[in-house]
Enzyme design. Structure first.
Site, PDB file in Angstrom:
ATOM      1  N   ASP A   1      48.211  34.519  35.826  1.00 33.48           N
ATOM      2  CA  ASP A   1      49.402  35.399  35.658  1.00 33.48           C
ATOM      3  C   ASP A   1      49.851  35.305  34.344  1.00 33.48           C
ATOM      4  O   ASP A   1      50.817  35.917  33.894  1.00 33.48           O
ATOM      5  CB  ASP A   1      50.398  34.690  36.363  1.00 33.48           C
ATOM      6  CG  ASP A   1      50.693  35.169  37.731  1.00 33.48           C
ATOM      7  OD1 ASP A   1      50.692  36.511  38.087  1.00 33.48           O
ATOM      8  OD2 ASP A   1      50.869  34.467  38.647  1.00 33.48           O
TER       9      ASP A   1
HETATM   10  C1  GLC Z   1      54.511  31.531  36.166  1.00 35.15           C
HETATM   11  C2  GLC Z   1      53.529  30.061  36.543  1.00 35.15           C
HETATM   12  C3  GLC Z   1      52.263  30.695  37.194  1.00 35.15           C
HETATM   13  C4  GLC Z   1      52.766  31.425  38.240  1.00 35.15           C
HETATM   14  C5  GLC Z   1      53.650  32.668  37.651  1.00 35.15           C
HETATM   15  C6  GLC Z   1      53.963  33.702  38.872  1.00 35.15           C
HETATM   16  O1  GLC Z   1      53.695  32.371  35.189  1.00 35.15           O
HETATM   17  O2  GLC Z   1      53.109  29.540  35.315  1.00 35.15           O
HETATM   18  O3  GLC Z   1      51.318  29.588  37.584  1.00 35.15           O
HETATM   19  O4  GLC Z   1      51.586  32.120  38.813  1.00 35.15           O
HETATM   20  O5  GLC Z   1      54.718  32.072  37.131  1.00 35.15           O
HETATM   21  O6  GLC Z   1      55.344  33.509  39.334  1.00 35.15           O
HETATM   22  C1  GLC Z   2      49.885  30.795  40.647  1.00 30.36           C
HETATM   23  C2  GLC Z   2      49.817  32.215  41.392  1.00 30.36           C
HETATM   24  C3  GLC Z   2      48.592  32.939  41.329  1.00 30.36           C
HETATM   25  C4  GLC Z   2      47.975  33.100  40.196  1.00 30.36           C
HETATM   26  C5  GLC Z   2      47.747  31.705  39.479  1.00 30.36           C
HETATM   27  C6  GLC Z   2      47.252  31.551  38.016  1.00 30.36           C
HETATM   28  O1  GLC Z   2      49.027  29.900  41.513  1.00 30.36           O
HETATM   29  O2  GLC Z   2      50.247  32.196  42.533  1.00 30.36           O
HETATM   30  O3  GLC Z   2      49.024  34.253  41.885  1.00 30.36           O
HETATM   31  O4  GLC Z   2      46.684  33.584  40.199  1.00 30.36           O
HETATM   32  O5  GLC Z   2      49.043  31.001  39.519  1.00 30.36           O
HETATM   33  O6  GLC Z   2      48.198  32.328  37.026  1.00 30.36           O
END
Ligand code: GLC
Ligand code: GLC
Length: 823
Positions: free
Chosen positions: A491
């Protein structure tokens, strides 16, 4: 250092002190009604949606932590205490909290009185039941008063924390001092007079001596929950809430002879009434309580509660019988047989919504997250996995892209987050393939499923998979690799975002057009799941579709080897300008874990096996071990970024060593574990498995700090200030992926379309083991004798007959198949 121990026989973790480094929690409920419960009785309950239907209040960010729960205060001759230690914090002569599968049992003893509270959500009920057993352990008779306590949330958890100008005037309750079953009950009915069709009940199965429903009366102005006034005074004030803060509390006085016990049953329930049945009176003032009375009637005695509890225990015994191992390594057995599967159920139910790190307000069900959660859950309750697949696919758009999240109550896509995460569509193929391999239910592919929940837009589910596949084919960049969009699995790798505004969301901000950012991760994902799509097409009698799909997969595989290789590992991406990300040419972020794991899982560059030192897969995995390895697991990339890299997005906003910036993001460690089994290096795979798996980390609970029975999303990486410390326990794709890694690849028993593949790759530390796997109604008793040598593949005997290869064809339901494996 430990704060408890596993009790494998009971399938419980036993916490022996209230003073754990952080609240260690459990989840109750696996259908519609859920509760979070900490070892100190903290937490809250909700019906289906942690944001929209929250029954009880919890305070995140509170000082002290873990404020809000189902508390029981005891006033024993003026000595006021709580058996859960919090909130009163009076010293206990004995404390024990047992977290089990869907229940917790918290016991506190002080001054010769032992109070044991068993908390669970019974099957088929929208209610949390607390069965409390009071025992006089002293040698004199004892009279004391017990005060229960829950604080109601005004349903919408977000509004509840923000809209005080309205909310402090709307709270309403009703009190039944004597209900139909001889007990007492309190009803929370805020907003019921207008549009809500639901209310909550909190009851006890005994005639209470008094009640309170007004928090300020019960607690006292300026007091904390630990200083609550009514328990100190020793008698209820019979307060009736009007606005402010509605609560539920009953007082029951008990006299016990030495050694004597008494049981009370408390029930917190959620009820709905149809519009024409909302009221018990013509004036529309009194709630129709028929449903609540029936509920309280089902838990009017301790025996009824015990029977419901036994049914819950039996239910879990049944669920867990689908996959179990006996290996001689008790940590491995307890993770595989109990805790990992249990966490898979919880992540499937909760997605990323409600934990002690997720408030239940911000995030709905993720498209990618739910599809991955399903991989570790599908064997437990396949029918629910099927329903989930349809829900997820219904939020896909006609062009194959997808809403990133949907809301569990409405099942509609979440407009606040929108779409544009270009890995999302391919996860649907992964989820559907896993479901069909487990069940053989090809009929799901014919199920009519809409786009964006639009009635009339339904097409067979298979067509959704086609759109997923075609979306990736159609959205490729200059190197023939898939365009990344807002982000891929990571993300925080936002290559089109270029955010300069503090606080702006990297995931939803307007992206800069015109870039060519490509993802090697999505490419590897396509090479892994594209063949699944082709296999499904073939099974549907569409060989041309399958052949065309395989040609696309070949193209992308070649693109990865040609343009996605840095020399000793796979590149991570190309940025907006077409510059490589994850390359030795840069001082930071040289190597990233995701493409190494996924490319090798997809079989890219595997060469001739473990001894093929020139094979890209071997080189990539060796680089992972050398550069990303730590005693606590594999970090996400190395070196972590020390300054803000605007062209990479959120990733470098984290301090080095945390989260996606060099943290041990446990979710993708199992990709490398699986990758190591693909190249035949089970010893390395099992080593990585043990580094992050909580039972193996129990002895360093003071460093790890979170629950030793479930995975956390992240363990701080080697460049972090507090290396080895975990955060974000419970709700993480780590659960599903590690279950896949250990059950299907290390232990090596995985469902395929036509049979179970049996391919152990766990290295020499587990010289023999046996697995019982129930699949499609037949039971497979698999025993493995394992040299653990690199590159060794098992020779199989099925019911005494040697077979070629590693596929055990599915047997008729009801039969038992014996499989012997030697390697
Ligand atoms: C932030 C977090 C990440 C998460 C994303 C989605 O980027 O660091 O881990 O997946 O939010 O809400
Ligand atoms: C969080 C989110 C997931 C994402 C991950 C890496 O765990 O829930 O969707 O892939 O972060 O950013």
């Amino acid at each position: 250092m430990r704060f408890g121990h596993f009790d494998d026989e009971a399938r419980e973790y036993v916490i022996t002190t209230p003073h754990t480094p952080y609240p260690w929690i459990n989840y109750l409920g696996s259908e519609q009604f859920f509760s979070l419960v900490s070892h100190q009785a903290g937490g809250y309950s909700f019906y289906r949606d942690a944001k929209m239907r929250r029954l009880t209040r919890y305070r995140y960010n509170n000082i002290p932590a873990d404020a809000g729960g189902r508390y029981l205060y005891v006033n024993d001759g003026g000595d006021v205490w709580t058996p859960s230690w919090l909130p009163v914090k009076a010293d206990l002569d004995h404390f024990e909290a047992r977290h089990g599968l869907g229940y917790s049992r918290i016991t506190g003893e002080r001054g010769g009185l032992r109070v044991e509270t068993l908390i669970f959500v019974p099957l088929g009920e929208n209610a949390e039941v607390q069965k409390v057993t009071f025992t006089n352990t002293s040698d004199a008779a004892k009279t004391f008063t017990a005060f229960s306590f829950v604080e109601f949330c005004l349903w919408n958890a977000q509004d509840d924390q923000t809209n005080y100008q309205r909310n402090l005037s709307i709270g309403e309750v009703e009190v039944e001092e004597t209900g139909p079953h001889g007990g007492s009950a309190i009803y929370h009915k805020t907003e019921y007079r207008e549009r809500r069709d639901h209310y909550a009940v909190f009851g006890v199965n005994a005639q209470a001596d008094g009640f309170d429903t007004d928090r300020d009366t019960f607690v006292g102005a300026y007091n904390s929950l630990g200083e609550a006034a009514v328990p100190r005074a020793g008698r209820s004030a019979n307060s009736v809430a009007s606005g402010w803060y509605p609560i539920g509390s009953h007082s029951v006085s008990v006299t016990l002879e030495p050694g004597e016990s008494r049981e009370l049953v408390y029930v917190l329930g959620y009820l709905e009434n149809a519009d024409e049945e909302k009221w018990a009176d013509d004036a529309h003032q009194v709630v129709n309580k028929t449903g609540a009375h029936a509920l309280l009637g089902r838990f009017a005695t301790a025996e009824q509660a015990d029977a419901a509890f036994d049914a819950l225990r039996a239910h879990w015994t049944g669920l867990l019988s689908t996959y179990s191992v006996t290996s001689g390594d008790e940590k491995l057995d307890r993770m595989v047989n109990i805790w990992n599967q249990y966490q898979c159920m919880v992540t499937f139910n909760m997605s990323r919504s409600a934990s002690y790190f997720e408030t239940g307000i911000g995030r709905g069900m993720g498209f990618r997250d739910s599809n991955q959660d399903l991989l570790g859950f599908v064997h437990l309750v396949p029918e629910r996995a099927r329903e989930r697949i349809i829900d997820i696919a219904s939020t896909q758009f006609a062009d194959g892209s997808a809403y990133h999240q949907y809301q569990p109550l409405t099942k509609r896509g979440n407009n606040d987050i929108g779409s544009g995460f270009n890995d999302d569509p391919l996860w649907l193929i992964a989820g559907v393939a896993a479901y069909i391999k487990e069940t053989g239910d090809d009929s799901i592919l014919d199920e009519p499923v809409p786009f964006d929940n639009e009635p009339g837009s339904e097409v067979p589910l298979f067509e959704h998979l086609t759109r997923s596949f075609e979306f990736t084919v159609a959205n490729r960049g200059p190197h023939g690799l898939p365009l990344i969009g807002r982000a891929d699995w990571n993300d925080c790798l936002n290559l089109n975002c270029f955010s300069t505004t503090p606080g702006e969301s990297f995931q939803t901000t307007e992206n800069q057009a015109g870039g060519v950012a490509e993802s090697v991760f999505i490419a590897a994902q396509f090479v892994l799941y594209g063949p699944e799509y082709a296999a499904l097409a073939e099974r549907r009698g569409l060989p041309d579709v399958a052949a065309a799909a395989r040609r696309h997969v070949d193209e992308v595989r070649s693109a990865v080897l040609e343009h996605g290789w840095d020399g000793a590992w796979f590149l991570r991406a190309y940025d907006y300008y077409g510059n490589p990300v994850g390359t030795d040419a840069k001082p930071e972020g040289k190597i990233w874990i995701e493409p190494q794991g996924f490319a090798v899982m997809a079989g890219i560059g595997v060469g001739s096996g473990p001894d093929d030192a020139d094979a890209p897969a071997i080189q990539a995995l060796d680089s992972v071990g050398d550069m990303l390895g730590t005693p606590h697991g594999l970090v996400l990339q190395y070196p972590a970024y020390t300054t803000y890299q605007i062209e990479l997005g959120e990733v470098s906003t984290y301090p080095p060593g945390y989260k996606e910036n060099g943290g041990i993001f446990c979710h993708n460690n199992p990709w490398v574990i699986i990758a190591e089994t693909v190249v035949g290096r089970g010893d390395r795979a099992f080593d990585y498995y043990r580094r992050i798996t909580p039972a193996y980390r129990e002895d360093i609970s003071d460093v790890h700090r979170l629950e030793p029975y479930v995975y956390a999303q992240m363990i701080a990486g080697k460049e972090a200030v507090r290396a080895g410390e975990a955060k974000n326990s419970w709700l993480t794709g780590t659960a599903a992926w590690n279950f896949v890694a250990v059950s299907q690849y290390l232990l090596g028993v995985r469902p395929d379309y036509d049979g179970l593949v049996v391919d152990p790759q766990i290295g020499p530390d587990v010289p023999s083991y046996s697995v019982t796997r129930v699949a499609r109604g037949a039971t497979y008793e698999i025993s493995v004798t394992n040299s653990g040598a690199r590159g060794a593949r098992g020779s199989l005997t099925v019911d005494g007959r040697p077979v070629e290869g590693n596929l055990v064809p599915y047997a008729p339901a009801g039969s038992t198949v014996r499989v012997e494996v030697v390697l």
